[in-house]
Design a protein around this motif. Structure first.
Motif, PDB file in Angstrom:
ATOM      1  N   LEU A  96      29.584  37.038  41.934  1.00  0.00           N
ATOM      2  CA  LEU A  96      30.561  37.919  41.269  1.00  0.00           C
ATOM      3  C   LEU A  96      31.902  37.878  41.987  1.00  0.00           C
ATOM      4  CD1 LEU A  96      29.026  41.356  40.265  1.00  0.00           C
ATOM      5  CD2 LEU A  96      30.205  39.717  38.825  1.00  0.00           C
ATOM      6  N   ILE A  97      31.842  38.002  43.291  1.00  0.00           N
ATOM      7  CA  ILE A  97      33.072  38.007  44.095  1.00  0.00           C
ATOM      8  C   ILE A  97      33.807  36.684  43.931  1.00  0.00           C
ATOM      9  CG2 ILE A  97      33.925  37.967  46.475  1.00  0.00           C
ATOM     10  CD1 ILE A  97      31.601  40.024  47.053  1.00  0.00           C
ATOM     11  N   HIS A  98      33.049  35.608  43.953  1.00  0.00           N
ATOM     12  CA  HIS A  98      33.628  34.282  43.775  1.00  0.00           C
ATOM     13  C   HIS A  98      34.333  34.193  42.426  1.00  0.00           C
ATOM     14  CE1 HIS A  98      34.040  29.992  44.407  1.00  0.00           C
ATOM     15  NE2 HIS A  98      33.554  29.766  43.207  1.00  0.00           N
ATOM     16  N   ARG A  99      33.695  34.727  41.406  1.00  0.00           N
ATOM     17  CA  ARG A  99      34.237  34.683  40.056  1.00  0.00           C
ATOM     18  C   ARG A  99      35.552  35.451  39.980  1.00  0.00           C
ATOM     19  NH1 ARG A  99      29.466  36.253  36.432  1.00  0.00           N
ATOM     20  NH2 ARG A  99      30.579  38.117  35.850  1.00  0.00           N
ATOM     21  N   VAL A 100      35.561  36.642  40.570  1.00  0.00           N
ATOM     22  CA  VAL A 100      36.765  37.474  40.522  1.00  0.00           C
ATOM     23  C   VAL A 100      37.885  36.836  41.331  1.00  0.00           C
ATOM     24  CG1 VAL A 100      37.752  39.669  41.228  1.00  0.00           C
ATOM     25  CG2 VAL A 100      35.564  39.608  40.053  1.00  0.00           C
ATOM     26  N   ARG A 101      37.539  36.274  42.473  1.00  0.00           N
ATOM     27  CA  ARG A 101      38.566  35.618  43.296  1.00  0.00           C
ATOM     28  C   ARG A 101      39.217  34.476  42.531  1.00  0.00           C
ATOM     29  NH1 ARG A 101      35.939  35.661  49.240  1.00  0.00           N
ATOM     30  NH2 ARG A 101      36.944  37.554  49.966  1.00  0.00           N
ATOM     31  N   ASN A 102      38.410  33.697  41.838  1.00  0.00           N
ATOM     32  CA  ASN A 102      38.951  32.595  41.054  1.00  0.00           C
ATOM     33  C   ASN A 102      39.889  33.104  39.977  1.00  0.00           C
ATOM     34  OD1 ASN A 102      37.739  30.571  42.458  1.00  0.00           O
ATOM     35  ND2 ASN A 102      35.999  30.363  41.057  1.00  0.00           N
ATOM     36  N   ARG A 103      39.538  34.231  39.366  1.00  0.00           N
ATOM     37  CA  ARG A 103      40.374  34.796  38.317  1.00  0.00           C
ATOM     38  C   ARG A 103      41.691  35.317  38.893  1.00  0.00           C
ATOM     39  NH1 ARG A 103      38.075  37.704  33.784  1.00  0.00           N
ATOM     40  NH2 ARG A 103      36.071  36.877  33.175  1.00  0.00           N
ATOM     41  N   LEU A 104      41.672  35.740  40.117  1.00  0.00           N
ATOM     42  CA  LEU A 104      42.872  36.328  40.715  1.00  0.00           C
ATOM     43  C   LEU A 104      43.887  35.270  41.138  1.00  0.00           C
ATOM     44  CD1 LEU A 104      41.270  39.149  42.850  1.00  0.00           C
ATOM     45  CD2 LEU A 104      42.745  39.461  40.875  1.00  0.00           C
ATOM     46  N   LYS A 105      43.472  34.021  41.204  1.00  0.00           N
ATOM     47  CA  LYS A 105      44.379  32.944  41.604  1.00  0.00           C
ATOM     48  C   LYS A 105      44.645  32.012  40.450  1.00  0.00           C
ATOM     49  CE  LYS A 105      41.673  31.967  45.147  1.00  0.00           C
ATOM     50  NZ  LYS A 105      41.088  31.163  46.200  1.00  0.00           N
ATOM     51  N   PRO A 106      45.752  31.923  39.783  1.00  0.00           N
ATOM     52  CA  PRO A 106      46.862  32.845  39.989  1.00  0.00           C
ATOM     53  C   PRO A 106      46.582  34.175  39.280  1.00  0.00           C
ATOM     54  CG  PRO A 106      47.374  31.330  38.231  1.00  0.00           C
ATOM     55  CD  PRO A 106      46.010  30.939  38.752  1.00  0.00           C
ATOM     56  N   HIS A 107      47.220  35.215  39.756  1.00  0.00           N
ATOM     57  CA  HIS A 107      46.961  36.522  39.187  1.00  0.00           C
ATOM     58  C   HIS A 107      47.439  36.618  37.741  1.00  0.00           C
ATOM     59  CE1 HIS A 107      46.146  40.745  38.996  1.00  0.00           C
ATOM     60  NE2 HIS A 107      47.370  40.982  38.588  1.00  0.00           N
ATOM     61  N   GLU A 108      46.531  37.026  36.893  1.00  0.00           N
ATOM     62  CA  GLU A 108      46.892  37.215  35.489  1.00  0.00           C
ATOM     63  C   GLU A 108      46.512  38.619  35.072  1.00  0.00           C
ATOM     64  OE1 GLU A 108      44.919  34.309  33.107  1.00  0.00           O
ATOM     65  OE2 GLU A 108      45.707  32.670  34.305  1.00  0.00           O
ATOM     66  N   GLU A 109      47.375  39.242  34.299  1.00  0.00           N
ATOM     67  CA  GLU A 109      47.041  40.544  33.754  1.00  0.00           C
ATOM     68  C   GLU A 109      45.944  40.374  32.705  1.00  0.00           C
ATOM     69  OE1 GLU A 109      48.381  43.513  34.713  1.00  0.00           O
ATOM     70  OE2 GLU A 109      49.383  42.352  36.257  1.00  0.00           O
ATOM     71  N   LEU A 110      45.041  41.324  32.675  1.00  0.00           N
ATOM     72  CA  LEU A 110      44.018  41.326  31.640  1.00  0.00           C
ATOM     73  C   LEU A 110      44.712  41.615  30.304  1.00  0.00           C
ATOM     74  CD1 LEU A 110      40.877  41.165  31.374  1.00  0.00           C
ATOM     75  CD2 LEU A 110      40.879  43.650  31.461  1.00  0.00           C
ATOM     76  N   SER A 111      44.626  40.660  29.388  1.00  0.00           N
ATOM     77  CA  SER A 111      45.329  40.843  28.117  1.00  0.00           C
ATOM     78  C   SER A 111      44.639  41.890  27.251  1.00  0.00           C
ATOM     79  CB  SER A 111      45.399  39.523  27.366  1.00  0.00           C
ATOM     80  OG  SER A 111      44.118  39.173  26.898  1.00  0.00           O
ATOM     81  N   ASN A 112      45.417  42.514  26.411  1.00  0.00           N
ATOM     82  CA  ASN A 112      44.850  43.491  25.480  1.00  0.00           C
ATOM     83  C   ASN A 112      43.793  42.835  24.602  1.00  0.00           C
ATOM     84  OD1 ASN A 112      46.354  45.651  26.347  1.00  0.00           O
ATOM     85  ND2 ASN A 112      48.014  45.289  24.904  1.00  0.00           N
TER      86      ASN A 112
END
Ligand SMILES: [Zn+2]
Length: 99
Positions: A6-22
């Motif tokens: 889970l942590i790995h998945r979230v870290r990957n999503r944070l690079k580059p940081h993207e806002e969660l779209s509506n």
């Protein structure tokens, strides 16, 4: 349950940081539309936990956007621990990115 994955998945999503779209939030809500909190399994929570944490980081109102996840976290100690651990990691990751 695998908190490392889970942590790995979230870290990957944070690079580059993207806002969660509506759109992403609405798509997620549509999936949960007909599901009650007590019908959600821990596995389903696990699959959505990273989205919930991202939502919490972005709008600080994840409990309102995804009430079923919040309800499950309130009644399930195991999932709540995973959530808090993940939130902690994401908060630290966000701080690092802002340096
Ligand atoms: Zn659970």
């Amino acid at each position: 349950m695998n908190i490392r994955e889970l942590i790995h998945r979230v870290r990957n999503r944070l690079k580059p940081h993207e806002e969660l779209s509506n759109e992403a939030v609405l798509g997620f809500l549509r999936v949960l539309e007909d599901v009650r909190a007590d019908e959600l399994s821990c596995d389903e929570i696990y699959l959505k936990l990273d989205e919930y944490v991202e939502c919490e980081m972005d709008c600080k109102d994840a409990a309102h956007v995804m009430p079923l996840i919040r309800e499950h976290l309130d009644i399930c100690h195991e999932c709540c621990e995973e959530y808090e651990a993940l939130l902690d990691v994401v908060e630290k990751a966000e701080k690092d990115l802002k340096k």
